[in-house]
Design a protein around this motif. Sequence first.
Motif, PDB file in Angstrom:
ATOM      1  N   LEU A 118      74.071  65.546   4.420  1.00 57.40           N
ATOM      2  CA  LEU A 118      74.361  66.259   5.658  1.00 57.40           C
ATOM      3  C   LEU A 118      73.146  66.286   6.575  1.00 57.40           C
ATOM      4  O   LEU A 118      73.264  66.100   7.789  1.00 57.40           O
ATOM      5  CB  LEU A 118      74.800  67.694   5.355  1.00 57.40           C
ATOM      6  CG  LEU A 118      76.160  67.887   4.702  1.00 57.40           C
ATOM      7  CD1 LEU A 118      76.466  69.369   4.588  1.00 57.40           C
ATOM      8  CD2 LEU A 118      77.246  67.199   5.500  1.00 57.40           C
ATOM      9  N   CYS A 158      79.905  60.227   7.969  1.00 55.61           N
ATOM     10  CA  CYS A 158      80.665  61.481   8.007  1.00 55.61           C
ATOM     11  C   CYS A 158      81.940  61.358   7.179  1.00 55.61           C
ATOM     12  O   CYS A 158      82.310  62.297   6.446  1.00 55.61           O
ATOM     13  CB  CYS A 158      81.010  61.849   9.449  1.00 55.61           C
ATOM     14  SG  CYS A 158      79.608  62.434  10.428  1.00 55.61           S
ATOM     15  N   ALA A 161      81.022  61.461   3.500  1.00 57.34           N
ATOM     16  CA  ALA A 161      80.604  62.813   3.102  1.00 57.34           C
ATOM     17  C   ALA A 161      81.822  63.725   2.965  1.00 57.34           C
ATOM     18  O   ALA A 161      81.912  64.518   2.016  1.00 57.34           O
ATOM     19  CB  ALA A 161      79.617  63.382   4.115  1.00 57.34           C
ATOM     20  N   VAL A 192      81.542  73.394   5.073  1.00 52.73           N
ATOM     21  CA  VAL A 192      80.847  72.106   4.986  1.00 52.73           C
ATOM     22  C   VAL A 192      81.593  71.044   5.780  1.00 52.73           C
ATOM     23  O   VAL A 192      80.987  70.244   6.510  1.00 52.73           O
ATOM     24  CB  VAL A 192      80.677  71.672   3.517  1.00 52.73           C
ATOM     25  CG1 VAL A 192      80.088  70.269   3.438  1.00 52.73           C
ATOM     26  CG2 VAL A 192      79.783  72.649   2.764  1.00 52.73           C
ATOM     27  N   THR A 195      80.971  71.544   9.339  1.00 55.02           N
ATOM     28  CA  THR A 195      79.619  71.081   9.652  1.00 55.02           C
ATOM     29  C   THR A 195      79.609  69.579   9.875  1.00 55.02           C
ATOM     30  O   THR A 195      79.038  69.076  10.854  1.00 55.02           O
ATOM     31  CB  THR A 195      78.652  71.447   8.513  1.00 55.02           C
ATOM     32  OG1 THR A 195      78.624  72.870   8.349  1.00 55.02           O
ATOM     33  CG2 THR A 195      77.245  70.947   8.809  1.00 55.02           C
ATOM     34  N   ILE A 196      80.248  68.851   8.979  1.00 60.41           N
ATOM     35  CA  ILE A 196      80.320  67.392   9.112  1.00 60.41           C
ATOM     36  C   ILE A 196      81.028  67.012  10.409  1.00 60.41           C
ATOM     37  O   ILE A 196      80.578  66.129  11.152  1.00 60.41           O
ATOM     38  CB  ILE A 196      81.043  66.782   7.899  1.00 60.41           C
ATOM     39  CG1 ILE A 196      80.237  67.012   6.620  1.00 60.41           C
ATOM     40  CG2 ILE A 196      81.289  65.284   8.109  1.00 60.41           C
ATOM     41  CD1 ILE A 196      80.992  66.683   5.343  1.00 60.41           C
TER      42      ILE A 196
END
Length: 225
Positions: A118, A158, A161, A192, A195-196
């Motif tokens: 991240l 991204c 992730a 999370v 956030t990505i």
Amino acid sequence: MARHEYQAALEELRTDVAALGDDVLAQLDRSLHALEHDETAAANGVIEGDAEINDRYLELEAACIDLIALQQPVASDLRFVVASFKILTDIERIGDLATNLAGYAIGTDGEAIADVTLFEIGAAAHDLVEDALAAYETGDADACHRIAERDDEIDSRCHRASERVVRDLIEQEAGAVDPWEVEAAIDDVSSVLLTIRDLERVADHGVNIAARTLYLTENDPALLY
């Protein structure tokens, strides 16, 4: 307004837009730092600073409108003012995303978000925006194409992730006994994933800045679509 004053006003607009971009990048830096180090004070500072960014955005937006309404620019000058107006919007939205990221730093368990991937994505998105703003400030059309190409790699990172986060959650649920632990894991995973998503959007706005810069310098709309 005399011609030399008009040209000075255009240059002042470029300088002020770039300065706002630099300050928004600093906000993004602080948000990423708060996420990485689980620092609530730094995150709160970003959130509190968003109002000033918004005020400056509105002032510069008004300056663009005044230049169009009062000076009636044509050709390259009109492209410059309109592109700067659009770039301002992207800068302001990056500021909003930095504020979102600061909120995730406050609302999420630091261990849940402590993933080097991240922070590498965040650094890549930050650098892309920084280079896009530099291209705008210097009128570097060649850099704009390279910036757009870098966004593809950020998108891929991204995506990878996000897949890993979801896969880890499925594995956690499969082995969990306490339903409350599952709920807590879902909440953390949601933050999370957000956030990505927001890091990807930061990079997208950087590409928008590069696209508008290419348009204003070369009258080339290739990256706008």
